[in-house]
Design an enzyme around this catalytic site. Structure first.
Site, PDB file in Angstrom:
ATOM      1  N   LYS A 187       8.547 -19.723   3.845  1.00 43.58           N
ATOM      2  CA  LYS A 187       8.746 -20.119   2.443  1.00 43.58           C
ATOM      3  C   LYS A 187       7.559 -20.943   1.956  1.00 43.58           C
ATOM      4  CE  LYS A 187      11.348 -24.145   4.060  1.00 43.58           C
ATOM      5  NZ  LYS A 187      12.686 -24.734   4.246  1.00 43.58           N
ATOM      6  N   ARG A 223      24.260 -30.207   1.456  1.00 43.66           N
ATOM      7  CA  ARG A 223      23.263 -29.539   0.616  1.00 43.66           C
ATOM      8  C   ARG A 223      23.875 -28.203   0.222  1.00 43.66           C
ATOM      9  NH1 ARG A 223      17.028 -28.870   2.681  1.00 43.66           N
ATOM     10  NH2 ARG A 223      17.782 -26.855   3.398  1.00 43.66           N
ATOM     11  N   TYR A 245     -12.106 -45.848  -8.902  1.00 41.95           N
ATOM     12  CA  TYR A 245     -11.319 -46.521  -9.950  1.00 41.95           C
ATOM     13  C   TYR A 245     -10.694 -47.834  -9.453  1.00 41.95           C
ATOM     14  CZ  TYR A 245     -11.293 -42.023 -12.471  1.00 41.95           C
ATOM     15  OH  TYR A 245     -11.640 -40.873 -13.133  1.00 41.95           O
ATOM     16  N   MET A 253      -8.610 -37.423  -9.147  1.00 43.20           N
ATOM     17  CA  MET A 253      -8.046 -36.077  -9.318  1.00 43.20           C
ATOM     18  C   MET A 253      -8.820 -35.029  -8.519  1.00 43.20           C
ATOM     19  SD  MET A 253      -7.334 -33.722 -12.695  1.00 43.20           S
ATOM     20  CE  MET A 253      -6.183 -34.833 -13.466  1.00 43.20           C
TER      21      MET A 253
HETATM   22  C1  PLP Z   1      12.737 -24.938   5.674  1.00 45.81           C
HETATM   23  C2  PLP Z   1      13.908 -24.497   6.452  1.00 45.81           C
HETATM   24  C3  PLP Z   1      13.781 -24.176   7.822  1.00 45.81           C
HETATM   25  C4  PLP Z   1      12.532 -24.482   8.620  1.00 45.81           C
HETATM   26  O1  PLP Z   1      12.494 -25.892   8.843  1.00 45.81           O
HETATM   27  P1  PLP Z   1      11.382 -26.559   9.783  1.00 45.81           P
HETATM   28  O2  PLP Z   1      11.847 -27.962   9.943  1.00 45.81           O
HETATM   29  O3  PLP Z   1      10.103 -26.442   9.036  1.00 45.81           O
HETATM   30  O4  PLP Z   1      11.376 -25.793  11.038  1.00 45.81           O
HETATM   31  C5  PLP Z   1      14.863 -23.610   8.462  1.00 45.81           C
HETATM   32  N1  PLP Z   1      16.027 -23.383   7.790  1.00 45.81           N
HETATM   33  C6  PLP Z   1      16.192 -23.719   6.492  1.00 45.81           C
HETATM   34  C7  PLP Z   1      17.495 -23.483   5.824  1.00 45.81           C
HETATM   35  C8  PLP Z   1      15.152 -24.298   5.784  1.00 45.81           C
HETATM   36  O5  PLP Z   1      15.330 -24.636   4.504  1.00 45.81           O
END
Ligand code: PLP
Length: 399
Positions: A36, A134, A268, A321
């Site tokens: 992802k 969640r 800055y 930036m």
């Molecule tokens: C992002 C995610 C993972 C991978 O998590 P890592 O800690 O990067 O291995 C696995 N399962 C779900 C549901 C996630 O959102």
């Protein structure tokens, strides 16, 4: 060749080797490489292909658009996508042979409609909230959704192939909630099986539990960060402890090098003042590129680490930036164009994404994932540069 004076060099050989290492650590489970968020900033398609070459039989993504991009890029491995809102293009996903998570009663209705529109059965994984708080069905809502899924399965509309969950304290190995959540998922799976479900995979482990807890491997593991050679449990040691190699090196060319007298403010707000006559270097990457402003050097504390000519230095003053400054020291011999490493494998004491996370008060995930779109990704494999043909192919397909 890009004229941008910085780049993220992604070692696909490291991704492949990390996938193999993770597969060896979980020999009884299938391996889902989580790609992802543009493969945590590393580049979706090149990383997905390397992970499959390293033994991943599944790919995991959050968004439906990410799953469709994998298919558009010609990736044929099983793909699971798990985060969408009502109205998502689920029929397209079903037609592209993408597995869908079902985390709410409305989602099952939309998946069923999508499967009818696509003209073939949707493969679904019911997601159970075993305690994270969640996404996912509460254990109370699960039985009715399972029964409805089995009814749709009997009609050939869906196939209930998976049941899964996600952990709240995976980065604290040994936390009592881990096995409690694992037991809840096993019980939910057994209950669904008693109702007639025949699961292909039950899964709950992301990187941390893949690395530290075989009892949670179940039928499939879903590592993300470990695939990139970073560890979710830095308190146990660096990635090398698990045989992992960081895949991303971020480097830049110095855009300017000049002498400054003692007592000269830098960047800055002058949060850094040269303690002696010295040589200042200008590094052409800033917060627009994902360099966290929290990694500034201020109030007497050095900023995030930088490697220059084998020396380990730090950001001096505020992150801007587009640029950060570094005090190269009075004897520096660097010139404009010389290489600065922001983070990489950490070999020979060089700076790491974990070091950046520590300096910025965050986790290594955020350091690599937020690397800006402006920074070109360059791919190497076994020390040789390879074209990012995947990314180009997708761009052509879209054009
Ligand atoms: C992002 C995610 C993972 C991978 O998590 P890592 O800690 O990067 O291995 C696995 N399962 C779900 C549901 C996630 O959102």
């Amino acid at each position: 060749m890009s004229r941008f004076p910085a780049r993220a060099v992604v070692d696909l050989g490291a991704v492949r080797a990390n996938a193999r290492t993770l597969g060896d650590l979980a020999p009884t489970a299938q391996l889902m490489a989580v790609v992802k968020a543009d493969a945590y900033g590393h580049g979706l398609l090149p990383v997905a292909r390397a992970a499959v070459e390293g033994g991943a039989t599944w790919l995991g993504v959050a968004q439906v658009s990410e799953a469709l991009a994998l298919r558009a890029g010609g990736v044929t491995a099983r793909v699971l996508t798990w985060l969408y809102a009502p109205g998502a293009p689920l029929a397209e996903a079903v037609a592209a042979d993408v597995d869908l998570s079902v985390a709410a009663p409305w989602a099952l209705r939309e998946v069923a409609d999508a499967a009818r529109a696509a003209g073939h059965a949707a493969r679904i994984h019911v997601k159970v909230d075993t305690g994270l708080g969640r996404n996912g069905l509460t254990p109370d809502d699960l039985p009715a959704v399972v029964d409805e899924a089995l009814r749709l399965e009997a009609q050939g509309v869906v196939r209930l192939v998976g049941i899964w969950s996600h952990l709240a304290f995976a980065d604290e190995p040994g936390h009592p909630s881990l096995h409690a959540q694992g037991d809840l998922l096993r019980a939910a799976a057994a209950d669904a099986e008693a109702r007639g479900a025949r699961f292909e995979v039950r899964h709950i482990a992301a990187s941390a539990s893949t690395l530290t807890d075989p009892e949670l491997h179940l039928d499939l593991v879903r590592p993300g960060i470990a695939l990139y050679g970073l560890t979710p449990v830095p308190q146990l040691g660096g990635p090398e402890r698990f045989g992992l190699v960081p895949a991303m090196t971020v480097e830049a060319e110095l855009a300017n090098v000049k002498r400054l007298p003692a007592g000269h403010g830098v960047s800055y707000g002058h949060h850094y003042v040269t303690p002696r006559d010295t040589v200042l270097g200008v590094v052409p990457l800033g917060y627009a590129d994902g360099v966290p402003r929290h990694a500034s050097g201020q109030d007497g504390a050095p900023g995030a680490p930088l490697g220059v000519g084998g020396r380990r230095l730090a950001i001096a003053g505020r992150v801007c930036m587009d640029q950060v400054m570094v005090d190269l020291g009075p004897g520096a011999t660097e010139r404009a164009g010389d290489r600065v490493v922001l983070f990489g494998t950490g070999a020979d004491g060089g700076p790491t994404a974990q070091g950046w996370a520590d300096a910025a008060g965050t986790i290594s995930y955020e350091i690599v994932t937020r690397l800006g779109a402006r920074v070109p990704r360059v791919y190497v494999d076994g020390g040789r540069e390879v074209p990012a043909s995947g990314a180009e192919r997708v761009a052509e397909g879209v054009a």
